[in-house]
Design a protein around this motif. Sequence first.
Motif, PDB file in Angstrom:
ATOM      1  N   ASN A  12       0.971  -1.356   0.339  1.00  0.00           N
ATOM      2  CA  ASN A  12       0.226  -0.505  -0.527  1.00  0.00           C
ATOM      3  C   ASN A  12       1.279   1.213   0.210  1.00  0.00           C
ATOM      4  O   ASN A  12       1.144   1.435   0.858  1.00  0.00           O
ATOM      5  CB  ASN A  12      -0.756  -0.373   1.406  1.00  0.00           C
ATOM      6  N   ASP A  38      -6.296   4.742  -7.019  1.00  0.00           N
ATOM      7  CA  ASP A  38      -7.416   3.775  -5.264  1.00  0.00           C
ATOM      8  C   ASP A  38      -7.455   2.738  -6.865  1.00  0.00           C
ATOM      9  O   ASP A  38      -8.233   2.709  -7.819  1.00  0.00           O
ATOM     10  CB  ASP A  38      -8.909   4.457  -5.506  1.00  0.00           C
ATOM     11  N   GLN A  40      -9.608   0.414  -6.036  1.00  0.00           N
ATOM     12  CA  GLN A  40     -10.553  -0.612  -6.465  1.00  0.00           C
ATOM     13  C   GLN A  40     -11.289  -0.147  -7.169  1.00  0.00           C
ATOM     14  O   GLN A  40     -12.126  -0.384  -8.398  1.00  0.00           O
ATOM     15  CB  GLN A  40     -11.183  -1.046  -4.989  1.00  0.00           C
ATOM     16  N   PHE A  60      -6.074  10.224   6.607  1.00  0.00           N
ATOM     17  CA  PHE A  60      -6.038   8.340   6.378  1.00  0.00           C
ATOM     18  C   PHE A  60      -6.223   8.028   7.066  1.00  0.00           C
ATOM     19  O   PHE A  60      -6.621   6.411   6.661  1.00  0.00           O
ATOM     20  CB  PHE A  60      -5.169   8.520   5.432  1.00  0.00           C
ATOM     21  N   ARG A  61      -6.549   8.312   8.502  1.00  0.00           N
ATOM     22  CA  ARG A  61      -6.932   7.162   9.223  1.00  0.00           C
ATOM     23  C   ARG A  61      -7.320   6.191   9.046  1.00  0.00           C
ATOM     24  O   ARG A  61      -7.295   5.085   9.631  1.00  0.00           O
ATOM     25  CB  ARG A  61      -6.973   8.479  10.337  1.00  0.00           C
ATOM     26  N   ASN A  62      -8.917   6.565   8.931  1.00  0.00           N
ATOM     27  CA  ASN A  62      -9.833   5.532   9.531  1.00  0.00           C
ATOM     28  C   ASN A  62      -9.923   4.780   7.505  1.00  0.00           C
ATOM     29  O   ASN A  62     -11.212   4.822   6.790  1.00  0.00           O
ATOM     30  CB  ASN A  62     -10.819   6.118   9.341  1.00  0.00           C
ATOM     31  N   SER A  63      -9.559   5.610   6.834  1.00  0.00           N
ATOM     32  CA  SER A  63      -9.467   5.005   5.207  1.00  0.00           C
ATOM     33  C   SER A  63      -9.463   3.343   4.850  1.00  0.00           C
ATOM     34  O   SER A  63      -8.454   2.716   5.684  1.00  0.00           O
ATOM     35  CB  SER A  63      -8.859   6.070   3.827  1.00  0.00           C
ATOM     36  N   ASN A  64     -10.191   2.767   4.089  1.00  0.00           N
ATOM     37  CA  ASN A  64      -9.073   1.646   3.582  1.00  0.00           C
ATOM     38  C   ASN A  64      -9.029   1.672   2.278  1.00  0.00           C
ATOM     39  O   ASN A  64      -9.307   0.500   2.026  1.00  0.00           O
ATOM     40  CB  ASN A  64     -10.629  -0.060   4.055  1.00  0.00           C
ATOM     41  N   ILE A  65      -9.052   2.093   1.975  1.00  0.00           N
ATOM     42  CA  ILE A  65      -7.923   2.419   0.365  1.00  0.00           C
ATOM     43  C   ILE A  65      -7.198   1.818   0.083  1.00  0.00           C
ATOM     44  O   ILE A  65      -6.227   2.012   0.963  1.00  0.00           O
ATOM     45  CB  ILE A  65      -7.861   4.480   0.249  1.00  0.00           C
ATOM     46  N   PHE A  66      -6.638   0.953  -0.837  1.00  0.00           N
ATOM     47  CA  PHE A  66      -5.627   0.293  -1.160  1.00  0.00           C
ATOM     48  C   PHE A  66      -4.999   0.971  -3.037  1.00  0.00           C
ATOM     49  O   PHE A  66      -5.897   1.114  -2.917  1.00  0.00           O
ATOM     50  CB  PHE A  66      -5.702  -1.446  -1.711  1.00  0.00           C
ATOM     51  N   SER A  67      -4.018   1.221  -2.610  1.00  0.00           N
ATOM     52  CA  SER A  67      -3.189   1.548  -3.783  1.00  0.00           C
ATOM     53  C   SER A  67      -1.886   1.077  -4.013  1.00  0.00           C
ATOM     54  O   SER A  67      -1.293   1.245  -2.384  1.00  0.00           O
ATOM     55  CB  SER A  67      -2.910   3.625  -3.528  1.00  0.00           C
TER      56      SER A  67
END
Length: 610
Positions: A12, A38, A40, A60-67
Amino acid sequence: MCGIVGYIGKQNAIPISLDGLKRLEYRGYDSAGMALFDSQKNKIICVKVAGKVDSLEERFRNSNIFSNCAIAHTRWATHGIPSIKNAHPHNDCKKNIYLVHNGIIENYKFLKEKLKEEGHKFYSDTDTEILAHLIEKFFSGNLEEAVVQALKLVKGTYGLAVISKNDPGKIVAARNSSPLLIGLGRDEFIIASDPSAVVSYTKKVVYLEDGEVAVITPEDFSITNLRQRKIIRPHVNLKWDFEEATKAGFPHFMLKEIFEIPETIQNSTRGRLIFDEGLAKLGGLELVLDELRGISRMVICACGTAYLASLAGEYMIEEYAGLPTEVEYASEFRYRKPILNQNTAFLAVSQSGETADTLAALREAKRKGILSLGVVNTVGSSVARETDAGVYNHAGPEIGVASTKAFVSQLTVFALFALLLGRQRQLSSVMGQRIAKEISALPEKVKEILKLNSQIRNLAKKYRDYNHFLYLGRKYNYPIALEGALKLKEISYIHAEGYGAGEMKHGPIALIDKNFPTFAIALSDSVYEKMFSNIMEIKAREGRVIVLATNGNNEIKKMVDDVIYVPKTLEMLSPILAVVPLQLFAYHIGVLRGCDIDKPRNLAKSVTVE
Ligand code: G6P
């Protein structure tokens, strides 16, 4: 100053880019941002903050973005105030192209007008944004081709990283006078403007040269020049240790780095002194020894603290090598008409090796065809690469914005250089042996001075509330008075002036009263009597005086408010000892006044714009 980080690979990219930005914080900045694919949703997300990297991380603390691909930046404002809209990354009209940029686009006004006429819409006040629109203008499916086309129209300096939604899976990077490197991992790459951002991931790096463009994918990277000729460049191994870039239990990098000074002197001198013969051996100068024997003048250019180290170096070289030497601000040298002939050598002194003015002065000297030398700390930096020969400081990474150990290493290298040049000329082997012996005794003497840390902290408590300070010194310690004042203003924001003590009566004495204390460097040397008289003149006007004196001088104690004692050494080497208490004094006053010690406001570690 601005910093670039980018990641492409299987991990990530977000935490890796944030970590890289944090490692660049020491350079000084006022806003931060990141653009990422992003994976996804197959789109680019851009997040910017006017403030610290911590705030960016918070977003970005609570994000579940994967890059698996991101570019990120810390900005130090040049064109346009620090704000979200001016923070990088910048984008084109359609938000397809995002880029981060270090440097300055000099012809941006002209280009912006033209692009506006063509219908482009601008969002920021920056020079950088025109790059995104220029790339948009030339984009027809291949990002690197558009970048090359755009850069052909640009005048100025850049380190650049670009991504595009319509040509995904790659970062395009380019460099002109603003450093950029690619850290090599397995199926992953990190690009950065500074090795400290990559060193915890990989030690293998490839530096881009001016005029080169790199295309980085998760599998591979390639480099071409603006004429699209392929460049093959082997990687170099970074010698930096991750440990070296951490605080090792000290509250601030600045204090840690002051306490590293004994080791720094050892590192700067290791293997470089031949005691029996009274010689200095500097590997990086071996190939130009004959040329150095033939020179009749040396011109030194530097900025900031490096300039002040060079002033002390000038005295050393003139006294021990008899070689006429001049020191000049690089920012002055580059714009006036310097008189240089074939017997002149040019010396650039720079901790980072990336200071824009020093680099420009070096290039100007090279244009005149004279021998160019460097005294540089950062291995592989632009000054190191562009000089004909030079000496590395070996001070290790310096993270605190205000230079401390690097300054001492510059003074140490100057002592070695004066010895080398002196022994090529009239300096006797006996005097050479004495200098070599005294240099090797310096680390222990600095350790003695560091034991005064709590005494100096107490002194700082006593003087913390004064708003003005005068620093005085003479001869070798005149530059140290300037450096003491510079450290105090950088770290504590107290107004401080450094003066050659002889000039005191030509102005500064008018300021002296009980609210304007003086820090006087009055070591037991050839100018002690003169310094003593100046100190008495201040006392006669009710000025408070702290004196830096040599061990054993009991006379001075009765005459002034406070004394710090340092061990005796050769006069030429005394700046190396004298500066340490001044650095500690500035540090403690800064801490007591609640200042941001390692990242003082508005300052940058490496000034890569003029
Ligand atoms: C900046 C830094 C100073 C440094 C100066 C020159 O102003 O804050 O600490 O002395 O640049 O930098 P250089 O890397 O060329 O020595």
